[in-house]
Each structure stands twice: as structure tokens, then as C-alpha cells.
Design a protein around this motif. Structure first.
Motif, PDB file in Angstrom:
ATOM      1  N   GLU A 125     -67.999  56.067  42.791  1.00  0.00           N
ATOM      2  CA  GLU A 125     -68.621  56.858  43.898  1.00  0.00           C
ATOM      3  C   GLU A 125     -69.545  57.147  43.746  1.00  0.00           C
ATOM      4  O   GLU A 125     -70.707  56.343  44.887  1.00  0.00           O
ATOM      5  CB  GLU A 125     -68.008  57.804  43.869  1.00  0.00           C
ATOM      6  N   GLN A 126     -71.209  57.024  42.571  1.00  0.00           N
ATOM      7  CA  GLN A 126     -72.484  56.771  42.679  1.00  0.00           C
ATOM      8  C   GLN A 126     -72.580  55.206  43.287  1.00  0.00           C
ATOM      9  O   GLN A 126     -73.795  55.692  44.059  1.00  0.00           O
ATOM     10  CB  GLN A 126     -72.897  57.603  41.786  1.00  0.00           C
ATOM     11  N   THR A 127     -72.146  54.716  42.460  1.00  0.00           N
ATOM     12  CA  THR A 127     -72.384  52.993  42.944  1.00  0.00           C
ATOM     13  C   THR A 127     -71.924  52.837  44.524  1.00  0.00           C
ATOM     14  O   THR A 127     -73.117  52.125  44.898  1.00  0.00           O
ATOM     15  CB  THR A 127     -71.938  51.947  41.832  1.00  0.00           C
ATOM     16  N   ALA A 128     -71.608  53.076  45.149  1.00  0.00           N
ATOM     17  CA  ALA A 128     -71.008  52.998  46.251  1.00  0.00           C
ATOM     18  C   ALA A 128     -71.337  53.954  47.406  1.00  0.00           C
ATOM     19  O   ALA A 128     -71.880  53.001  48.224  1.00  0.00           O
ATOM     20  CB  ALA A 128     -68.688  52.827  46.526  1.00  0.00           C
ATOM     21  N   ASN A 129     -72.398  54.667  46.913  1.00  0.00           N
ATOM     22  CA  ASN A 129     -72.870  55.387  47.832  1.00  0.00           C
ATOM     23  C   ASN A 129     -73.838  55.490  48.884  1.00  0.00           C
ATOM     24  O   ASN A 129     -74.431  55.445  49.721  1.00  0.00           O
ATOM     25  CB  ASN A 129     -73.310  57.210  47.551  1.00  0.00           C
ATOM     26  N   TYR A 130     -74.681  53.646  47.827  1.00  0.00           N
ATOM     27  CA  TYR A 130     -75.749  53.329  48.825  1.00  0.00           C
ATOM     28  C   TYR A 130     -75.307  52.490  49.986  1.00  0.00           C
ATOM     29  O   TYR A 130     -76.730  51.928  51.521  1.00  0.00           O
ATOM     30  CB  TYR A 130     -76.637  52.206  47.593  1.00  0.00           C
ATOM     31  N   ILE A 131     -74.067  52.440  50.448  1.00  0.00           N
ATOM     32  CA  ILE A 131     -73.489  51.664  51.582  1.00  0.00           C
ATOM     33  C   ILE A 131     -73.877  53.019  52.410  1.00  0.00           C
ATOM     34  O   ILE A 131     -72.921  53.821  52.537  1.00  0.00           O
ATOM     35  CB  ILE A 131     -72.583  51.305  50.996  1.00  0.00           C
ATOM     36  N   ASP A 132     -74.094  52.800  53.536  1.00  0.00           N
ATOM     37  CA  ASP A 132     -74.493  53.672  54.947  1.00  0.00           C
ATOM     38  C   ASP A 132     -72.519  53.545  56.183  1.00  0.00           C
ATOM     39  O   ASP A 132     -72.289  54.289  56.185  1.00  0.00           O
ATOM     40  CB  ASP A 132     -75.666  53.400  55.935  1.00  0.00           C
ATOM     41  N   ASP A 133     -71.708  52.248  55.886  1.00  0.00           N
ATOM     42  CA  ASP A 133     -71.259  52.411  56.915  1.00  0.00           C
ATOM     43  C   ASP A 133     -69.573  53.076  56.110  1.00  0.00           C
ATOM     44  O   ASP A 133     -70.086  52.500  54.459  1.00  0.00           O
ATOM     45  CB  ASP A 133     -70.817  50.410  57.032  1.00  0.00           C
ATOM     46  N   ASP A 134     -68.958  53.296  56.406  1.00  0.00           N
ATOM     47  CA  ASP A 134     -68.047  54.581  56.115  1.00  0.00           C
ATOM     48  C   ASP A 134     -66.790  53.908  55.517  1.00  0.00           C
ATOM     49  O   ASP A 134     -66.331  54.104  54.348  1.00  0.00           O
ATOM     50  CB  ASP A 134     -67.234  55.647  56.870  1.00  0.00           C
ATOM     51  N   ASN A 135     -66.609  52.890  56.138  1.00  0.00           N
ATOM     52  CA  ASN A 135     -65.424  51.867  55.901  1.00  0.00           C
ATOM     53  C   ASN A 135     -65.536  50.645  55.018  1.00  0.00           C
ATOM     54  O   ASN A 135     -65.085  50.209  54.036  1.00  0.00           O
ATOM     55  CB  ASN A 135     -65.324  51.059  57.417  1.00  0.00           C
ATOM     56  N   LEU A 136     -66.876  50.046  55.221  1.00  0.00           N
ATOM     57  CA  LEU A 136     -67.489  49.467  54.259  1.00  0.00           C
ATOM     58  C   LEU A 136     -67.399  50.222  52.907  1.00  0.00           C
ATOM     59  O   LEU A 136     -66.910  49.639  51.605  1.00  0.00           O
ATOM     60  CB  LEU A 136     -68.851  49.003  54.313  1.00  0.00           C
ATOM     61  N   ARG A 137     -68.085  51.256  52.272  1.00  0.00           N
ATOM     62  CA  ARG A 137     -67.597  52.390  51.560  1.00  0.00           C
ATOM     63  C   ARG A 137     -66.678  52.583  50.980  1.00  0.00           C
ATOM     64  O   ARG A 137     -66.740  52.012  49.672  1.00  0.00           O
ATOM     65  CB  ARG A 137     -69.015  53.121  51.576  1.00  0.00           C
ATOM     66  N   GLU A 138     -66.054  52.509  51.572  1.00  0.00           N
ATOM     67  CA  GLU A 138     -64.447  53.305  50.878  1.00  0.00           C
ATOM     68  C   GLU A 138     -64.459  51.744  50.696  1.00  0.00           C
ATOM     69  O   GLU A 138     -63.679  51.512  49.346  1.00  0.00           O
ATOM     70  CB  GLU A 138     -63.976  53.601  52.363  1.00  0.00           C
ATOM     71  N   LYS A 139     -64.142  50.385  51.379  1.00  0.00           N
ATOM     72  CA  LYS A 139     -63.656  49.277  51.009  1.00  0.00           C
ATOM     73  C   LYS A 139     -64.551  48.811  49.415  1.00  0.00           C
ATOM     74  O   LYS A 139     -63.649  48.754  48.264  1.00  0.00           O
ATOM     75  CB  LYS A 139     -63.513  47.958  51.736  1.00  0.00           C
ATOM     76  N   PHE A 140     -65.787  49.300  48.903  1.00  0.00           N
ATOM     77  CA  PHE A 140     -66.737  48.653  47.837  1.00  0.00           C
ATOM     78  C   PHE A 140     -66.318  49.538  46.905  1.00  0.00           C
ATOM     79  O   PHE A 140     -65.342  49.184  45.830  1.00  0.00           O
ATOM     80  CB  PHE A 140     -67.825  48.867  48.193  1.00  0.00           C
ATOM     81  N   LEU A 141     -65.756  51.449  47.405  1.00  0.00           N
ATOM     82  CA  LEU A 141     -65.168  51.556  46.317  1.00  0.00           C
ATOM     83  C   LEU A 141     -63.491  51.053  45.486  1.00  0.00           C
ATOM     84  O   LEU A 141     -63.741  51.849  44.259  1.00  0.00           O
ATOM     85  CB  LEU A 141     -65.131  52.815  46.782  1.00  0.00           C
ATOM     86  N   ASN A 142     -62.850  51.018  46.466  1.00  0.00           N
ATOM     87  CA  ASN A 142     -61.262  50.548  46.242  1.00  0.00           C
ATOM     88  C   ASN A 142     -62.201  49.129  45.299  1.00  0.00           C
ATOM     89  O   ASN A 142     -61.016  49.305  43.956  1.00  0.00           O
ATOM     90  CB  ASN A 142     -61.095  50.541  47.108  1.00  0.00           C
ATOM     91  N   LEU A 143     -62.534  48.276  45.342  1.00  0.00           N
ATOM     92  CA  LEU A 143     -62.876  47.827  44.848  1.00  0.00           C
ATOM     93  C   LEU A 143     -63.278  47.489  43.278  1.00  0.00           C
ATOM     94  O   LEU A 143     -63.124  47.128  42.222  1.00  0.00           O
ATOM     95  CB  LEU A 143     -63.917  46.751  45.809  1.00  0.00           C
ATOM     96  N   LEU A 144     -64.434  48.860  43.175  1.00  0.00           N
ATOM     97  CA  LEU A 144     -65.181  49.364  41.848  1.00  0.00           C
ATOM     98  C   LEU A 144     -63.805  49.824  41.040  1.00  0.00           C
ATOM     99  O   LEU A 144     -63.796  49.823  39.511  1.00  0.00           O
ATOM    100  CB  LEU A 144     -65.960  50.022  41.983  1.00  0.00           C
ATOM    101  N   THR A 145     -62.691  50.540  41.982  1.00  0.00           N
ATOM    102  CA  THR A 145     -61.935  51.261  41.096  1.00  0.00           C
ATOM    103  C   THR A 145     -60.893  50.204  40.597  1.00  0.00           C
ATOM    104  O   THR A 145     -60.348  50.763  39.246  1.00  0.00           O
ATOM    105  CB  THR A 145     -61.208  52.582  42.084  1.00  0.00           C
ATOM    106  N   GLU A 146     -60.544  49.496  41.505  1.00  0.00           N
ATOM    107  CA  GLU A 146     -59.542  48.629  40.394  1.00  0.00           C
ATOM    108  C   GLU A 146     -60.002  47.463  39.749  1.00  0.00           C
ATOM    109  O   GLU A 146     -59.042  47.433  38.330  1.00  0.00           O
ATOM    110  CB  GLU A 146     -58.735  47.301  41.685  1.00  0.00           C
TER     111      GLU A 146
END
Length: 290
Positions: A125-146
Motif C-alpha cells: 500500500e505504501q508503494t502504491a500511495n505515490y499515485i494520486d489517481d484513485d483508480n490507477l492506484r488501485e490497479k497498481f496495488l492489485n498488480l503488486l499484490t498479484e
């Protein structure tokens, strides 16, 4: 000298006229045991005839990649059979059975069931938090989790580090796909790197059309490796720029190529705002003075 059980069985099978059928079955069964789960998802051994094993592959990228591994696979299968039965493997893009498809789905489901602890989730979550756009941040977090779940699954299934680049690879492989690709076809890697350097905004699809044997993950690895080298070169040249010992135009081109490689943005869409976002405000100040 007493005959071994294997010799006795082999002789009995030959006398019954079914030795060839048994060996064909052995070859087909051994394929799935030797190749490991990664390849098993995408292939199916169809039949064996006069020393040649015919294998269906579900896509052309995998078919090309397997060509590089063919000799190693032949050796492993013959070692497993304790007999030089296999001399050639022919790969063909074609249908794989529902059983093979279900195997791939089952693996995907097992990976999805991997649990991440609180510390791991917080780190991602901390890694993904630098992305401002909520939708893009969620997609990036899902990718990191996978990606994290996949690595945990691989570690549980005895995957090991590639000795060249340290990425996790199946137990039966000696090197990862990109390192094998470099070893077997260094000229191809050099051509792809050159294409990315001169036209850094090129996508995988466009390069794969030119180099059909190129896989998505190989493309990603080559691109990441090139980006790291450009970043190192950029840091070195920025220092020299402060000392007034650098070709300013050459540095501008390097900055732009690095940003386009990282973002996939074409030259006409390259902006100062995007450049600053990628290289940072301090380097942007140097860039603006070039």
C-alpha cells in the motif's frame, strides 16, 4: 548373468508386440513430469513417432520460446526414461485439451488463495500511495499484490533464483527465460535493445510483430534492464553537466529517451511536466538549463 527386471519386462513386451505402444505412452507421460508447471499450462504432448515428439502449444510466443529449450528437454526426458528414445521435439501452435486448460486455471486459483500478512499488505500500500489517481492506484496495488502472491507460491513450490539475474524460476530450469534468451540469441536481444533505444515508446505488440519469438516477460525484462542502464548513465551525465563537461544536446536526448522508455509516451506527447515527474525536480533544473 541374471537379467534385470527392466530387461525381462522389455523382452516380454516385445514378444507380445506392444513394446512400441508402451514406449509411446511413456514418452507422453514423461513430458508432463519433466517440463514443470509453467510450461504444462501452455502445452500438451500429442503423439510420438519414430523418435519425434509432437507437442501442441497454445500460443506462438511459447512455441518460439520452447525452441530455445528443446535440446535441454530432450536430454531430461531421455534421462528420465533411462533410454535414448527421443531425438526430436516439434512444436505446433494448436488446441490443448480442457484438462490442460483446467490445470492452468487451478494454478491461478491456488495463487489467488495465497495469504499476505499485515506487514506485506502495508508495504504494498505504501508503494502504491505515490499515485494520486484513485483508480490507477488501485490497479497498481492489485498488480503488486498479484506479483507478491505469485512469488510466495513459487517459493513454496521450490522455485529458485536465476544465477544471472536472481528472479525466481521453476526447479527444472537452470536460468530464467530472459537469460536463456540472451545466452541462445544475444544478437536478438541486442536488436530489441537497439529498437527500444532509438524508438523508446514502442509497445510490446509492435516489437513482437517484428520479433515473433519475443515474449511479454522477456520484453519487460529487456526494457527494465535498458532503463536501469540509461538511468545510471543519466546520473553520471548530470554530474558532468554541472561541471560544464558534457554535450548538452546529447544529455537532452538521453533524458527524453529515458522518460519515453519509462512511460511509453511518443515524442509529440512528451511534456516538461511529465519529464519532471520521471526525473525529479533537481534534475529538471539542470535539464531546463541545457
Amino acid at each position: 548373468m541374471a537379467e534385470s527386471i527392466d530387461d525381462v519386462l522389455d523382452k516380454a513386451l516385445r514378444n507380445l508386440g506392444i513394446s512400441k505402444k508402451v514406449k509411446k505412452t511413456q514418452i507422453l507421460n514423461t513430458w508432463s513430469k519433466v517440463i514443470g508447471e509453467e510450461i504444462k499450462e501452455h502445452t500438451e504432448a500429442k503423439y510420438f513417432d519414430r523418435g519425434t515428439l509432437f507437442v501442441n502449444v497454445d500460443n506462438s510466443s511459447w512455441a518460439h520460446q520452447l525452441l530455445f529449450m528443446k535440446e535441454n528437454l530432450i536430454t531430461k526426458i531421455n534421462e528420465k526414461l533411462k533410454e535414448e528414445l527421443l531425438t526430436e521435439i516439434r512444436f505446433k501452435v494448436g488446441h490443448i485439451s480442457d484438462e490442460q486448460y483446467n490445470f492452468a486455471q487451478q494454478k491461478k486459483n491456488r495463487i489467488e488463495k495465497e495469504d499476505l500478512n499485515k506487514a506485506e499488505k502495508k508495504e504494498l500500500e505504501q508503494t502504491a500511495n505515490y499515485i494520486d489517481d484513485d483508480n490507477l492506484r488501485e490497479k497498481f496495488l492489485n498488480l503488486l499484490t498479484e506479483s507478491r502472491k505469485t512469488n510466495k507460491w513459487r517459493e513454496k513450490n521450490n522455485w529458485h533464483e536465476c544465477p544471472e539475474c536472481e528472479v525466481l524460476i521453476p526447479e527444472f530450469k537452470d536460468k530464467c527465460s530472459i537469460c536463456e534468451l540472451k545466452e541462445n540469441n544475444e544478437q536478438l536481444v541486442e536488436k530489441i535493445e537497439q529498437s527500444l533505444y532509438t524508438t523508446p515508446w514502442l509497445s510490446y505488440d509492435k516489437l513482437a510483430a517484428k520479433f515473433p519469438q519475443l515474449k511479454q516477460r522477456d520484453f519487460d525484462a529487456i526494457k527494465d534492464n535498458l532503463a536501469q542502464r540509461l538511468e545510471t548513465k543519466l546520473d553520471e551525465m548530470m554530474v558532468l553537466a554541472l561541471e560544464g563537461e558534457i554535450d548538452k544536446q546529447k544529455l537532452r536526448v538521453l533524458v527524453q529517451n529515458y522518460v519515453m522508455l519509462e512511460t511509453g509516451v511518443s515524442p509529440e506527447n512528451l511534456t516538461d511536466r511529465l519529464i519532471e515527474k520521471i526525473i525529479g525536480s533537481n534534475k529538471m533544473k539542470i535539464y531546463n538549463n541545457l
